[in-house]
Scaffold this motif. Structure first.
Motif, mmCIF file in Angstrom:
data_model
loop_
_atom_site.group_PDB
_atom_site.id
_atom_site.type_symbol
_atom_site.label_atom_id
_atom_site.label_comp_id
_atom_site.label_asym_id
_atom_site.label_seq_id
_atom_site.Cartn_x
_atom_site.Cartn_y
_atom_site.Cartn_z
ATOM 1 N N MET A 1 0.523 -1.636 -0.183
ATOM 2 C CA MET A 1 -0.066 0.160 -0.017
ATOM 3 C C MET A 1 0.496 1.530 -0.202
ATOM 4 N N SER A 2 2.115 1.583 0.434
ATOM 5 C CA SER A 2 2.576 2.340 1.534
ATOM 6 C C SER A 2 3.398 2.457 -0.127
ATOM 7 N N ASP A 3 3.487 1.141 -0.885
ATOM 8 C CA ASP A 3 4.068 1.320 -2.306
ATOM 9 C C ASP A 3 3.432 1.774 -3.426
ATOM 10 N N ARG A 4 2.260 2.202 -3.074
ATOM 11 C CA ARG A 4 1.543 2.774 -3.855
ATOM 12 C C ARG A 4 1.279 3.782 -4.038
ATOM 13 N N SER A 5 1.217 4.420 -2.780
ATOM 14 C CA SER A 5 0.913 5.988 -2.287
ATOM 15 C C SER A 5 2.314 6.616 -3.008
ATOM 16 N N GLU A 6 3.530 5.715 -2.806
ATOM 17 C CA GLU A 6 4.595 6.265 -2.922
ATOM 18 C C GLU A 6 5.164 6.468 -4.865
ATOM 19 N N LEU A 7 4.403 5.812 -5.268
ATOM 20 C CA LEU A 7 4.028 5.338 -7.188
ATOM 21 C C LEU A 7 3.773 6.537 -7.299
ATOM 22 N N PHE A 8 2.201 6.776 -7.044
ATOM 23 C CA PHE A 8 1.585 7.989 -7.142
ATOM 24 C C PHE A 8 1.898 9.501 -6.768
ATOM 25 N N ARG A 9 2.485 8.951 -5.553
ATOM 26 C CA ARG A 9 3.179 10.495 -5.346
ATOM 27 C C ARG A 9 4.542 11.076 -6.267
ATOM 28 N N ARG A 10 4.998 10.219 -6.392
ATOM 29 C CA ARG A 10 6.901 10.621 -7.314
ATOM 30 C C ARG A 10 6.307 10.872 -8.681
ATOM 31 N N ALA A 11 4.404 10.039 -8.979
ATOM 32 C CA ALA A 11 4.228 10.748 -10.566
ATOM 33 C C ALA A 11 4.408 12.068 -10.756
ATOM 34 N N ALA A 12 2.971 12.000 -9.021
ATOM 35 C CA ALA A 12 2.978 14.092 -9.655
ATOM 36 C C ALA A 12 3.795 14.430 -9.253
ATOM 37 N N GLU A 13 5.545 14.565 -8.275
ATOM 38 C CA GLU A 13 6.250 14.978 -8.273
ATOM 39 C C GLU A 13 6.857 15.357 -9.914
ATOM 40 N N ILE A 14 6.645 13.787 -10.282
ATOM 41 C CA ILE A 14 8.041 13.874 -11.561
ATOM 42 C C ILE A 14 6.638 15.341 -12.262
ATOM 43 N N ALA A 15 5.356 15.060 -12.772
ATOM 44 C CA ALA A 15 4.524 16.970 -13.447
ATOM 45 C C ALA A 15 4.461 17.803 -12.963
ATOM 46 N N ALA A 16 4.808 17.329 -11.527
ATOM 47 C CA ALA A 16 5.326 19.496 -10.561
ATOM 48 C C ALA A 16 6.403 19.169 -11.235
ATOM 49 N N ALA A 17 7.046 18.595 -11.313
ATOM 50 C CA ALA A 17 8.509 19.823 -11.971
ATOM 51 C C ALA A 17 9.113 19.795 -12.882
ATOM 52 N N PHE A 18 8.373 19.202 -13.799
ATOM 53 C CA PHE A 18 7.914 19.217 -15.000
ATOM 54 C C PHE A 18 7.410 21.270 -15.388
ATOM 55 N N ARG A 19 6.635 20.809 -14.700
ATOM 56 C CA ARG A 19 5.448 22.121 -14.865
ATOM 57 C C ARG A 19 5.899 23.303 -15.054
ATOM 58 N N ALA A 20 6.896 23.113 -13.560
ATOM 59 C CA ALA A 20 7.886 24.227 -12.794
ATOM 60 C C ALA A 20 8.948 24.680 -13.772
ATOM 61 N N SER A 21 9.773 23.951 -15.036
ATOM 62 C CA SER A 21 10.587 24.230 -15.205
ATOM 63 C C SER A 21 10.912 24.607 -16.709
#
Ligand SMILES: *Cc1c(COP(=O)(O)O)cnc(C)c1O
Length: 456
Positions: A1-21
């Protein structure tokens, strides 16, 4: 379960980092397809991988080929940059994995589309009783609504095209401006009406249909089944066809008026600009995009029809009795069956900006387009259109020189813009459609363009 949270958090981070840059990246990219293929076109795997590893590999391999259309200095085509809340809503919608086909599959998707559809009609000044289909974009919406038009104008001549097809049907004529969007012709091809059915109506100097000419054509051959296609937002100039008198005459002639308003329909959401679409509410159907000027993620368009029953009869495959006071099955109003629950992102975009925020975004884009034209004009460029909306056509002397400027700007990387041919001349086409573009972005981009031109 925490793996899954980690996965989706990471997906959001990737999207956010791209948008910020996005504002700092070189905007366009000449694609290094070889590099991209080396990263993405790997051998078909035999075994499963950890989801987070898949995600990391994808993000790494795709990055060199990503284009910063979401950033503030992308002026190519007519491209918005998805708003934050709308993007987040779409990410959540993917996580929810809702199928927008029917209320049985997702009551939430249905009600969000009802709400968003109601707001869209209010914002755009369309009749509250119109049906709204959440389509992939304006291409699909044009096809849906021209199918509805075809159904009705032939039904008026006692021909059921749904049952009998077009073989032996009364002829259909389409009155449309010479400057109509190419998607209209594609829809006509797909619908079996064919492009030779188009009677072209001349346009004025800025690419809007000539009203007197259209009225004249409407009066000729009144017995022929006729569909009128108007356009709100010429992709080159932004020009909007005159609506009111043509719609009134079309009504009197019992023809159908379809408005391709992919981006220009948004003029209706601005108190300053709504006079440009005066009378638009009198048409029979309207196409509009979410993913252009409303800045909703892809893919998102709207098919509005003043005649819900005809809309549903033309493209639905459920029983017509489901349509009526709020009972329409969503799958009946678009060409998809199973589909993304598209309404959530539009719901979120409208909530994020509100009525005033949307009007402001539309008006600001237009003001920035005028600023672009003024600055480039002062710098020696030729402006080839009347900047009535968010589009600017720019030339630098000969076609070859203009082409060289386009190429130079795309390589230089401050901004991205494309070319077009308008009235026989190659020109730069600028579209200001992104919510995050500022005056500074326009000034920086204009200097970069003029600098490229000077060094040629
Ligand atoms: C963009 C555009 C279309 C096509 O819309 P898509 O969303 O790309 O399918 C059609 N008509 C006009 C006027 C447009 O600007």
């Amino acid at each position: 379960m925490s793996d899954r949270s980690e996965l989706f958090r990471r997906a959001a981070e990737i999207a956010a980092a791209f948008r910020a840059s996005a504002a700092d990246r070189p905007v366009g990219r000449s694609p290094d397809l070889q590099g991209l293929r080396a990263g993405l076109h790997v051998e078909l795997p035999e075994r499963r991988s950890e989801p987070v590893e898949v995600l990391e590999a994808l993000a790494k391999a795709a990055d060199p080929g990503l284009v910063a259309t979401v950033g503030p200095r992308y002026f190519g085509f007519v491209v918005g940059g998805a708003l934050d809340a709308a993007t987040a809503a779409d990410m959540v919608a993917a996580g929810w994995d809702q199928n927008g086909f029917s209320p049985a599959l997702s009551p939430a998707a249905m009600v969000a589309e009802e709400a968003a559809g109601t707001w869209l009609k209010e914002l755009l000044g369309l009749p509250a009783t119109a049906s709204v289909g959440f389509a992939t974009g304006t291409q699909q919406a044009n096809t849906i609504l021209l199918a509805a038009a075809r159904q009705q104008v032939l039904a008026d001549r006692r021909w059921d095209v749904g049952e009998n097809g077009l073989r032996g049907a009364p002829p259909v004529r389409v009155l449309a401006g010479t400057e109509r969007h190419a998607t209209i012709d594609r829809s006509l091809r797909l619908l079996g009406i064919g492009t030779t059915a188009v009677e072209e109506v001349p346009t004025d100097g800025n690419g809007a249909v000539q009203e007197a000419e259209m009225l004249e054509r409407l009066r000729s051959n009144p017995s022929v089944a006729t569909i009128v296609c108007l356009q709100a937002g010429n992709v080159n100039t932004g020009a909007i066809d005159p609506m009111r008198r043509i719609c009134e005459a079309a009504k009197a002639a019992k023809t159908w008026v379809h408005v391709d308003g992919a981006f220009g329909l948004w003029a209706g959401a601005s108190p300053q600009l709504k006079h440009l679409v005066d009378g638009v509410e009198l048409a029979d159907s309207w196409s509009c995009d979410g993913h252009k000027w409303l800045n909703v993620p892809y893919d998102s368009g709207y098919a509005f029809c003043a005649h819900p029953q005809i809309h549903s009869n033309a493209v639905g495959y459920n029983a017509a009795y489901l349509v009526g006071a709020g009972g329409a099955t969503l799958g009946d109003l678009v060409l998809d069956s199973s589909r993304r629950a598209r309404g959530f992102s539009t719901w979120a975009a409208i909530q994020e900006l509100g009525r005033f925020g949307i009007a402001d975004m539309i008006e600001r884009s237009c003001a920035l387009a005028r600023r672009f034209a003024a600055t480039l004009g002062e710098g020696g460029a030729e402006i080839h259109n009347e900047v009535v909306l968010n589009q600017v056509l720019v030339g630098f002397g000969s076609d070859a020189r203009t082409e060289a400027v386009i190429k130079g700007v795309q390589e230089e990387g401050t901004c991205w813009l494309g070319g077009t041919t308008w009235r026989g001349k190659r020109l730069i086409r600028i579209s200001v459609s992104n919510w995050s573009t500022t005056e500074e972005d326009v000034d920086r981009s204009a200097s970069a363009i003029l600098q490229v031109a000077r060094t040629l």
